[in-house]
Design a protein around this motif. Structure first.
Motif, PDB file in Angstrom:
ATOM      1  N   MET A  59      55.506  64.420  63.402  1.00  0.00           N
ATOM      2  CA  MET A  59      54.873  65.401  64.247  1.00  0.00           C
ATOM      3  C   MET A  59      53.383  65.087  64.290  1.00  0.00           C
ATOM      4  SD  MET A  59      54.849  69.553  64.144  1.00  0.00           S
ATOM      5  CE  MET A  59      54.081  69.817  62.585  1.00  0.00           C
ATOM      6  N   SER A  60      52.798  65.327  65.442  1.00  0.00           N
ATOM      7  CA  SER A  60      51.380  65.074  65.611  1.00  0.00           C
ATOM      8  C   SER A  60      50.695  66.318  66.138  1.00  0.00           C
ATOM      9  CB  SER A  60      51.147  63.948  66.611  1.00  0.00           C
ATOM     10  OG  SER A  60      51.715  62.762  66.140  1.00  0.00           O
ATOM     11  N   ILE A  61      49.439  66.459  65.756  1.00  0.00           N
ATOM     12  CA  ILE A  61      48.623  67.571  66.232  1.00  0.00           C
ATOM     13  C   ILE A  61      47.277  67.008  66.650  1.00  0.00           C
ATOM     14  CG2 ILE A  61      47.476  69.721  65.596  1.00  0.00           C
ATOM     15  CD1 ILE A  61      49.657  70.100  63.472  1.00  0.00           C
ATOM     16  N   LEU A  62      46.854  67.360  67.841  1.00  0.00           N
ATOM     17  CA  LEU A  62      45.533  66.966  68.318  1.00  0.00           C
ATOM     18  C   LEU A  62      44.615  68.162  68.171  1.00  0.00           C
ATOM     19  CD1 LEU A  62      43.616  65.008  69.755  1.00  0.00           C
ATOM     20  CD2 LEU A  62      44.480  65.917  71.923  1.00  0.00           C
ATOM     21  N   VAL A  63      43.506  67.985  67.467  1.00  0.00           N
ATOM     22  CA  VAL A  63      42.572  69.082  67.210  1.00  0.00           C
ATOM     23  C   VAL A  63      41.190  68.670  67.688  1.00  0.00           C
ATOM     24  CG1 VAL A  63      41.493  70.508  65.419  1.00  0.00           C
ATOM     25  CG2 VAL A  63      43.872  69.793  65.179  1.00  0.00           C
ATOM     26  N   ASN A  64      40.565  69.540  68.453  1.00  0.00           N
ATOM     27  CA  ASN A  64      39.179  69.335  68.863  1.00  0.00           C
ATOM     28  C   ASN A  64      38.332  70.417  68.211  1.00  0.00           C
ATOM     29  OD1 ASN A  64      39.548  67.117  70.673  1.00  0.00           O
ATOM     30  ND2 ASN A  64      40.473  68.553  72.107  1.00  0.00           N
ATOM     31  N   THR A  65      37.442  70.009  67.339  1.00  0.00           N
ATOM     32  CA  THR A  65      36.561  70.970  66.694  1.00  0.00           C
ATOM     33  C   THR A  65      35.383  71.271  67.617  1.00  0.00           C
ATOM     34  OG1 THR A  65      35.417  69.164  65.573  1.00  0.00           O
ATOM     35  CG2 THR A  65      37.184  70.246  64.363  1.00  0.00           C
ATOM     36  N   HIS A  66      34.734  72.393  67.373  1.00  0.00           N
ATOM     37  CA  HIS A  66      33.638  72.828  68.234  1.00  0.00           C
ATOM     38  C   HIS A  66      32.263  72.400  67.734  1.00  0.00           C
ATOM     39  CE1 HIS A  66      36.908  75.705  69.226  1.00  0.00           C
ATOM     40  NE2 HIS A  66      36.565  75.294  70.431  1.00  0.00           N
ATOM     41  N   ASN A  67      32.191  72.076  66.463  1.00  0.00           N
ATOM     42  CA  ASN A  67      30.896  71.643  65.923  1.00  0.00           C
ATOM     43  C   ASN A  67      31.118  70.808  64.662  1.00  0.00           C
ATOM     44  OD1 ASN A  67      31.094  73.491  63.630  1.00  0.00           O
ATOM     45  ND2 ASN A  67      30.633  75.122  65.099  1.00  0.00           N
ATOM     46  N   GLU A  68      30.041  70.264  64.156  1.00  0.00           N
ATOM     47  CA  GLU A  68      30.119  69.361  63.005  1.00  0.00           C
ATOM     48  C   GLU A  68      30.618  70.083  61.753  1.00  0.00           C
ATOM     49  OE1 GLU A  68      27.234  66.353  60.470  1.00  0.00           O
ATOM     50  OE2 GLU A  68      26.579  67.039  62.443  1.00  0.00           O
ATOM     51  N   GLN A  69      30.224  71.328  61.574  1.00  0.00           N
ATOM     52  CA  GLN A  69      30.654  72.089  60.398  1.00  0.00           C
ATOM     53  C   GLN A  69      32.166  72.291  60.399  1.00  0.00           C
ATOM     54  OE1 GLN A  69      28.668  75.827  59.850  1.00  0.00           O
ATOM     55  NE2 GLN A  69      29.842  76.354  58.044  1.00  0.00           N
ATOM     56  N   GLU A  70      32.739  72.637  61.559  1.00  0.00           N
ATOM     57  CA  GLU A  70      34.190  72.785  61.652  1.00  0.00           C
ATOM     58  C   GLU A  70      34.890  71.461  61.360  1.00  0.00           C
ATOM     59  OE1 GLU A  70      34.503  76.306  65.024  1.00  0.00           O
ATOM     60  OE2 GLU A  70      35.139  74.283  65.522  1.00  0.00           O
ATOM     61  N   LEU A 118      34.841  70.815  57.627  1.00  0.00           N
ATOM     62  CA  LEU A 118      35.774  71.707  56.958  1.00  0.00           C
ATOM     63  C   LEU A 118      37.210  71.235  57.144  1.00  0.00           C
ATOM     64  CD1 LEU A 118      36.157  74.394  55.397  1.00  0.00           C
ATOM     65  CD2 LEU A 118      36.311  75.516  57.618  1.00  0.00           C
ATOM     66  N   LEU A 119      37.539  70.840  58.354  1.00  0.00           N
ATOM     67  CA  LEU A 119      38.889  70.353  58.640  1.00  0.00           C
ATOM     68  C   LEU A 119      39.175  69.064  57.861  1.00  0.00           C
ATOM     69  CD1 LEU A 119      41.557  70.519  60.161  1.00  0.00           C
ATOM     70  CD2 LEU A 119      40.440  69.343  62.067  1.00  0.00           C
ATOM     71  N   ILE A 120      38.247  68.151  57.857  1.00  0.00           N
ATOM     72  CA  ILE A 120      38.439  66.891  57.129  1.00  0.00           C
ATOM     73  C   ILE A 120      38.595  67.149  55.631  1.00  0.00           C
ATOM     74  CG2 ILE A 120      37.281  64.746  56.448  1.00  0.00           C
ATOM     75  CD1 ILE A 120      36.258  64.581  59.355  1.00  0.00           C
ATOM     76  N   ALA A 121      37.800  68.065  55.086  1.00  0.00           N
ATOM     77  CA  ALA A 121      37.925  68.403  53.660  1.00  0.00           C
ATOM     78  C   ALA A 121      39.308  68.982  53.367  1.00  0.00           C
ATOM     79  CB  ALA A 121      36.842  69.395  53.260  1.00  0.00           C
ATOM     80  N   PHE A 122      39.803  69.853  54.248  1.00  0.00           N
ATOM     81  CA  PHE A 122      41.134  70.430  54.078  1.00  0.00           C
ATOM     82  C   PHE A 122      42.198  69.339  54.108  1.00  0.00           C
ATOM     83  CE2 PHE A 122      45.062  71.944  55.980  1.00  0.00           C
ATOM     84  CZ  PHE A 122      45.404  72.977  55.121  1.00  0.00           C
ATOM     85  N   LEU A 123      42.121  68.460  55.103  1.00  0.00           N
ATOM     86  CA  LEU A 123      43.105  67.384  55.229  1.00  0.00           C
ATOM     87  C   LEU A 123      43.096  66.474  54.012  1.00  0.00           C
ATOM     88  CD1 LEU A 123      42.550  66.502  58.992  1.00  0.00           C
ATOM     89  CD2 LEU A 123      44.472  67.765  58.013  1.00  0.00           C
ATOM     90  N   ASN A 124      41.906  66.116  53.557  1.00  0.00           N
ATOM     91  CA  ASN A 124      41.794  65.259  52.378  1.00  0.00           C
ATOM     92  C   ASN A 124      42.319  65.955  51.133  1.00  0.00           C
ATOM     93  OD1 ASN A 124      40.658  63.141  53.824  1.00  0.00           O
ATOM     94  ND2 ASN A 124      38.570  63.793  53.410  1.00  0.00           N
ATOM     95  N   ASN A 125      42.008  67.235  50.990  1.00  0.00           N
ATOM     96  CA  ASN A 125      42.424  67.996  49.819  1.00  0.00           C
ATOM     97  C   ASN A 125      43.939  68.082  49.718  1.00  0.00           C
ATOM     98  OD1 ASN A 125      41.893  69.658  47.498  1.00  0.00           O
ATOM     99  ND2 ASN A 125      42.464  71.420  48.740  1.00  0.00           N
ATOM    100  N   HIS A 126      44.596  68.163  50.854  1.00  0.00           N
ATOM    101  CA  HIS A 126      46.054  68.279  50.867  1.00  0.00           C
ATOM    102  C   HIS A 126      46.756  66.942  51.112  1.00  0.00           C
ATOM    103  CE1 HIS A 126      46.105  72.615  50.493  1.00  0.00           C
ATOM    104  NE2 HIS A 126      45.070  72.644  51.307  1.00  0.00           N
ATOM    105  N   ARG A 127      45.979  65.887  51.112  1.00  0.00           N
ATOM    106  CA  ARG A 127      46.491  64.521  51.253  1.00  0.00           C
ATOM    107  C   ARG A 127      47.275  64.294  52.541  1.00  0.00           C
ATOM    108  NH1 ARG A 127      47.592  64.845  45.223  1.00  0.00           N
ATOM    109  NH2 ARG A 127      45.778  63.818  44.338  1.00  0.00           N
ATOM    110  N   TYR A 128      46.796  64.885  53.643  1.00  0.00           N
ATOM    111  CA  TYR A 128      47.390  64.630  54.954  1.00  0.00           C
ATOM    112  C   TYR A 128      46.885  63.299  55.500  1.00  0.00           C
ATOM    113  CZ  TYR A 128      49.141  69.402  55.390  1.00  0.00           C
ATOM    114  OH  TYR A 128      49.821  70.580  55.219  1.00  0.00           O
ATOM    115  N   ASP A 129      47.744  62.597  56.212  1.00  0.00           N
ATOM    116  CA  ASP A 129      47.335  61.384  56.907  1.00  0.00           C
ATOM    117  C   ASP A 129      46.754  61.794  58.250  1.00  0.00           C
ATOM    118  OD1 ASP A 129      48.367  59.763  54.884  1.00  0.00           O
ATOM    119  OD2 ASP A 129      50.352  59.739  55.816  1.00  0.00           O
ATOM    120  N   TYR A 130      45.632  61.216  58.621  1.00  0.00           N
ATOM    121  CA  TYR A 130      45.019  61.544  59.903  1.00  0.00           C
ATOM    122  C   TYR A 130      44.154  60.396  60.385  1.00  0.00           C
ATOM    123  CZ  TYR A 130      40.754  62.508  57.241  1.00  0.00           C
ATOM    124  OH  TYR A 130      39.661  62.393  56.416  1.00  0.00           O
ATOM    125  N   LYS A 131      43.861  60.435  61.660  1.00  0.00           N
ATOM    126  CA  LYS A 131      42.935  59.483  62.272  1.00  0.00           C
ATOM    127  C   LYS A 131      41.770  60.281  62.836  1.00  0.00           C
ATOM    128  CE  LYS A 131      46.373  56.147  63.853  1.00  0.00           C
ATOM    129  NZ  LYS A 131      46.907  55.458  65.029  1.00  0.00           N
TER     130      LYS A 131
END
Length: 80
Positions: A1-12, A15-28
């Motif tokens: 499954m894939s999800i495309l996410v567009n954040t609105h600013n650098e802080q978001e 935060l998203l990258i930290a969450f993904l890394n913390n939970h060991r999700y694969d992402y590009k």
């Protein structure tokens, strides 16, 4: 499954990258819009092919069964 996410600013984004890394999700990250669209289309076509194969093998429910399931769900939610 894939999800495309567009954040609105650098802080978001951070935060998203930290969450993904913390939970060991694969992402590009930092992929071109055209590349993202093509990846979405490829994944979409794969899902359509899988769904068609399931239907052809008889792995589906018909409209009447769906209606029954929704009716039962409403009953359960309403406490009937």
């Amino acid at each position: 499954m894939s999800i495309l996410v567009n954040t609105h600013n650098e802080q978001e984004e951070k935060l998203l990258i930290a969450f993904l890394n913390n939970h060991r999700y694969d992402y590009k990250s930092d992929i071109a819009e055209e590349e993202a669209i093509m990846a979405f289309i490829d994944e979409y076509n794969i899902e359509i092919d899988k769904a068609e194969a399931e239907i052809e093998s008889g792995n589906y429910i018909d409209h009447d069964e769906v209606e029954k399931q929704f009716a039962n769900r409403r009953k359960n939610l309403n406490g009937d």
